[in-house]
Design an enzyme around this catalytic site. Sequence first.
Site, PDB file in Angstrom:
ATOM      1  CG  ASP A  84      47.912  -1.722  -9.435  1.00 50.94           C
ATOM      2  OD1 ASP A  84      48.006  -1.230  -8.426  1.00 50.94           O
ATOM      3  OD2 ASP A  84      46.710  -1.007 -10.087  1.00 50.94           O
ATOM      4  CE  LYS A 113      43.154   5.323  -5.554  1.00 49.26           C
ATOM      5  NZ  LYS A 113      43.090   4.221  -6.560  1.00 49.26           N
TER       6      LYS A 113
HETATM    7  C1  LIG Z   1      43.181   4.020  -7.759  1.00 50.84           C
HETATM    8  C2  LIG Z   1      43.814   2.925  -8.395  1.00 50.84           C
HETATM    9  C3  LIG Z   1      44.804   3.089  -9.853  1.00 50.84           C
HETATM   10  C4  LIG Z   1      44.794   4.454 -10.576  1.00 50.84           C
HETATM   11  O1  LIG Z   1      45.350   5.377  -9.636  1.00 50.84           O
HETATM   12  P1  LIG Z   1      45.134   7.053  -9.797  1.00 50.84           P
HETATM   13  O2  LIG Z   1      46.112   7.599  -8.941  1.00 50.84           O
HETATM   14  O3  LIG Z   1      43.602   7.228  -9.437  1.00 50.84           O
HETATM   15  O4  LIG Z   1      45.374   7.337 -10.998  1.00 50.84           O
HETATM   16  C5  LIG Z   1      45.153   2.076 -10.376  1.00 50.84           C
HETATM   17  N1  LIG Z   1      45.164   0.823  -9.739  1.00 50.84           N
HETATM   18  C6  LIG Z   1      44.387   0.583  -8.495  1.00 50.84           C
HETATM   19  C7  LIG Z   1      44.447  -0.760  -8.134  1.00 50.84           C
HETATM   20  C8  LIG Z   1      43.730   1.728  -7.943  1.00 50.84           C
HETATM   21  O5  LIG Z   1      43.164   1.491  -7.024  1.00 50.84           O
END
Ligand SMILES: *Cc1c(COP(=O)(O)O)cnc(C)c1O
Length: 380
Positions: free
Chosen positions: A176, A201
């Site tokens: 991730d 993000k």
């Molecule tokens: C926000 C986030 C997610 C999830 O993403 P969404 O777009 O809210 O579904 C997954 N991993 C990390 C590290 C995040 O900051």
Amino acid sequence: MPEKLNLETLLVSGISPEVHSEPVVSPIILSTTFERGSDGNFVPGGDIYSRSSNPNRRQLEKKLALLENGLKALAFSSGQAATYAVFQALPAGSHVIIPDDIYYGTRSALKLLGNNTGITLSEINMADIEEVDSSILPETRLIWVETPSNPKLKITDIDAILKLSKKHKNILVACDNTWATPYFSKPLDLGCDLVMHSTTKYFGGHSDVVGGALMWKEEKDETFFAKIKEYQITGGAVPSPFDCWLLNRSLATFHLRMPRHAENAMGLAGYLESHPKILQVFYPGLKSNEGHKIAQKQMVNGFGGMLSVLIEGDEENCKAVAARLKVFKNATSLGGVESLVDHRRTYEGKDSTLPANLLRVSVGIENLQDLIADFKQALG
Ligand SMILES: *Cc1c(COP(=O)(O)O)cnc(C)c1O
């Protein structure tokens, strides 16, 4: 078109937009369906139905693949939808290893899915490679890395995890990369099989679009990746053409925003570290941080725009500091141009194991002195 059409027919389908010059900015193609060729067959390489493919999504997926040096990218309607597609593509009964400090939603997704699919998980301290090694089982199919992690910014040594995974035949390594972004770290180049993003993000960057993405390089396990794509299309967790268009636009400024995020985060982390009311700053760019050496080894261009702090005092005091901030908005999420703080323990709810005095900070691209002054007045 036949010559003599009546008004109703002309209004529905009789007038085409007649685009004679190439628009500089891509149009948004909202059409859910696309015409077959004049021979009655599908146009080779053409679109058929927007759940399966759409020109705005194709443009976005190309950019996403380029950003991570991937061969392929798939865009999803959220980060969570991307994560789900990966877990759903795993064989039933698979074992997954995740870091103990991980985005709350990823852990929840696995737990929810595990109830139906028999997928089991181990949550471990990934900063300790021996602990990762000893938690590998015969049915382990995936090691899910998140570095820096959410919200304690723990650093995982990607290289060490890959060496470990290679001792086994069937273990994929996914990362991730939402927090680091490819501006600071490229997991596929380091050797990971798969990268996941919440494009909500830093890719979106303006807190106005929810989305997710998966990228990969080599098809080490072709059926696995084919299955992920099937879940994307058949499951239908796809972004709208407008969401894709917004992301396409935001990515044009990605390389300008990221260095400013990191510069501001480094400056603020340094200030907070020396503040008497701050007990600890979690930021991998600080020499005092336990993950600093590994971060230096595997990250480039800086250490990202996220940090967390432990504030002297109890939960009430921590929330009062957050409420006194004026430039920083008190709201969840991260990665936008505007600075935010988030009391994660209250966001995560009663199951949260996070300290009550932890405040997560998403450092925006404002003037650094204004950000420092804001914390100065709020901490008092
Ligand atoms: C926000 C986030 C997610 C999830 O993403 P969404 O777009 O809210 O579904 C997954 N991993 C990390 C590290 C995040 O900051």
